[in-house]
Scaffold this motif. Sequence first.
Motif, PDB file in Angstrom:
ATOM      1  N   ASP A  49       0.835  -1.212   0.000  1.00 13.75           N
ATOM      2  CA  ASP A  49       0.000   0.000   0.000  1.00 13.75           C
ATOM      3  C   ASP A  49       0.864   1.254   0.000  1.00 13.75           C
ATOM      4  OD1 ASP A  49      -2.537  -1.419   0.309  1.00 13.75           O
ATOM      5  OD2 ASP A  49      -1.768  -1.936   2.298  1.00 13.75           O
ATOM      6  N   LYS A  70       4.890   4.464 -10.938  1.00 21.83           N
ATOM      7  CA  LYS A  70       3.757   5.390 -10.977  1.00 21.83           C
ATOM      8  C   LYS A  70       2.885   5.163 -12.214  1.00 21.83           C
ATOM      9  CE  LYS A  70       3.033   8.110  -8.379  1.00 21.83           C
ATOM     10  NZ  LYS A  70       2.284   8.045  -7.100  1.00 21.83           N
ATOM     11  N   ARG A  73       0.866   1.954 -11.282  1.00 19.61           N
ATOM     12  CA  ARG A  73       0.085   2.136 -10.045  1.00 19.61           C
ATOM     13  C   ARG A  73       0.178   3.601  -9.611  1.00 19.61           C
ATOM     14  NH1 ARG A  73       1.479  -2.431  -5.738  1.00 19.61           N
ATOM     15  NH2 ARG A  73      -0.214  -1.324  -4.695  1.00 19.61           N
ATOM     16  N   ASP A  75      -1.653   5.544  -7.959  1.00 18.07           N
ATOM     17  CA  ASP A  75      -2.097   5.935  -6.618  1.00 18.07           C
ATOM     18  C   ASP A  75      -1.186   5.423  -5.511  1.00 18.07           C
ATOM     19  OD1 ASP A  75      -4.236   7.168  -7.799  1.00 18.07           O
ATOM     20  OD2 ASP A  75      -5.608   5.493  -7.521  1.00 18.07           O
ATOM     21  N   TYR A  99       5.787  10.765  -3.069  1.00 18.96           N
ATOM     22  CA  TYR A  99       4.902  11.406  -2.090  1.00 18.96           C
ATOM     23  C   TYR A  99       5.698  12.365  -1.209  1.00 18.96           C
ATOM     24  CZ  TYR A  99       1.742  12.007   1.848  1.00 18.96           C
ATOM     25  OH  TYR A  99       0.951  12.553   2.828  1.00 18.96           O
ATOM     26  N   LYS A 123      -6.365   8.205  -2.273  1.00 16.34           N
ATOM     27  CA  LYS A 123      -5.373   7.703  -3.227  1.00 16.34           C
ATOM     28  C   LYS A 123      -5.555   8.372  -4.594  1.00 16.34           C
ATOM     29  CE  LYS A 123      -3.906   4.883  -0.091  1.00 16.34           C
ATOM     30  NZ  LYS A 123      -2.631   5.138   0.591  1.00 16.34           N
ATOM     31  N   ASN A 124      -5.325   9.669  -4.638  1.00 18.35           N
ATOM     32  CA  ASN A 124      -5.486  10.377  -5.914  1.00 18.35           C
ATOM     33  C   ASN A 124      -4.387  11.392  -6.154  1.00 18.35           C
ATOM     34  OD1 ASN A 124      -6.151  12.212  -3.980  1.00 18.35           O
ATOM     35  ND2 ASN A 124      -8.163  12.733  -4.825  1.00 18.35           N
ATOM     36  N   ARG A 125      -3.255  11.173  -5.498  1.00 17.70           N
ATOM     37  CA  ARG A 125      -2.141  12.104  -5.658  1.00 17.70           C
ATOM     38  C   ARG A 125      -1.286  11.688  -6.854  1.00 17.70           C
ATOM     39  NH1 ARG A 125      -0.218  15.055  -1.012  1.00 17.70           N
ATOM     40  NH2 ARG A 125       1.832  14.781  -1.917  1.00 17.70           N
ATOM     41  N   VAL A 126      -1.736  12.036  -8.040  1.00 16.03           N
ATOM     42  CA  VAL A 126      -0.996  11.689  -9.253  1.00 16.03           C
ATOM     43  C   VAL A 126      -0.174  12.896  -9.664  1.00 16.03           C
ATOM     44  CG1 VAL A 126      -1.163  10.917 -11.624  1.00 16.03           C
ATOM     45  CG2 VAL A 126      -2.858  10.160  -9.951  1.00 16.03           C
TER      46      VAL A 126
END
Length: 492
Positions: A49, A70, A73, A75, A99, A123-126
């Motif tokens: 995770d 990235k 995956r 998120d 991150y 989980k939307n920090r792209v």
Amino acid sequence: MAAGNILIADDDTAIRTVLSQALSRAGYDVRTTGNAATLWRWVQSGEGDLVITDVVMPDENAFELLPKMKKIRPDLPIIVMSAQNTFMTAIKASERGAYDYLPKPFDLRELVSIVGRAMSEPKNRVRAAPDAELDGMPLVGRSPAMQEIYRALARLMQTDLTIMISGESGTGKELVARALHDYGKRKKGPFVAINMAAIPRDLIESELFGHEKGAFTGAAQRSAGRFEQAEGGTLFLDEIGDMPMEAQTRLLRVLQQGEYTTVGGRTPIKTNVRIIAATNKDLGGQIRQGLFREDLFFRLNVVPLRLPPLRERLEDIADLAQHFFVLAAAEGLPLKRIEPEALERLRRYRWPGNIRELENLTRRLAALYPQESITAQLVDMELNVDAPELASGYSAAPAAGNARSPEPEKYQTLAGAMERHLSELFHAHGANLPPPGLYHRILREIEYPVISAALAATRGNQIKAAELLGLNRNTLRKKVRDLDIRWMRTPR
């Protein structure tokens, strides 16, 4: 039930063990590996995770692996660690979608806190991949103080937040502003700088907002202001504390409504400019004296960024001196190297002119002396340490890392020197006394190094540091927080 699954990749067994134990105690399931290939296989199969990875590993650099992770995956939060703790490392980590970035050695509690924050966020920090390879290094230094600056800049690059940079003259405020622009999303737009202290007060509004033909005597034609020149880019307002009140009012309107009018004009002009301001003044004191608008301060101070003076980052002097010698050589001057004794002299100097003073010194040394090695004697000559009025530029304290408690008989000498210095300061100003708040500013200058030295001597143990200083533990904790004193622990 476990709070989540964490993948750790680091070729240092001790680091893997420390992280695994700390995160397991925090309730996470942890898997560790010493190579990038295994990490990549785990990520491909959907495991984990969150990822914590070192940059340099035996089989692959994490900066090459990070975009691939990235991509499949987007998120997945990835925390990057590195002993190559430079400005560019922090920027590359941010650009490649990390991150967060932590320099080694790191504070273990801080890392666990970052993991908890990352695991709890949506989980939307792209992040966008970089559109060009990052070259060069506009900022130099590996000290803890600079690491905090690098991490802050990495987070601010892709935003349009208004930033207030504070710091003494010569600490590199414009360099930081340029880095924010050159590595941010407005890098294709112009970077325009204006120094409020260098422009006559009656011309500042015209310089900022432009003027129409005939707006005032001598205005023979329309002239574009700095806001118009910076459209789509960044406007750097240096020495904002010297801006006259009338111009402050007009600038506040721009920040509030996103538009301005030229001097002599009537039609509002929309603007799309990122504002970065800088000051070496105490704006709080100026607000109390009625010299600076409080509402404008809060509009500009969305993100405060304090640059440390050189005396707070003495461990960076070797890197900085070498950097400036290389720059001087690129301009045609002979390349120099500095001897250890000379470096020790530089670390003991107080640097009232900060990095600018160090840069000027290295250029003089490169230009004026034929020998390849810079000796302690040459440094002494250039810093004029034989002159009584300048000899006080040297600190009697040993360099960081070799600190010892001063002998009791030296306390009286230190107090006497301080009393003489303050007496000279007041007499030098005569009727024009220094601005209000001098007591608190001097107290801060004294408290910061004393508390920092106590924490260093006790390896960050605040209970022992409080005993050493004769302070209540809660009082010390408050001072550490108010003075923003950081102590970097090395994981064991």
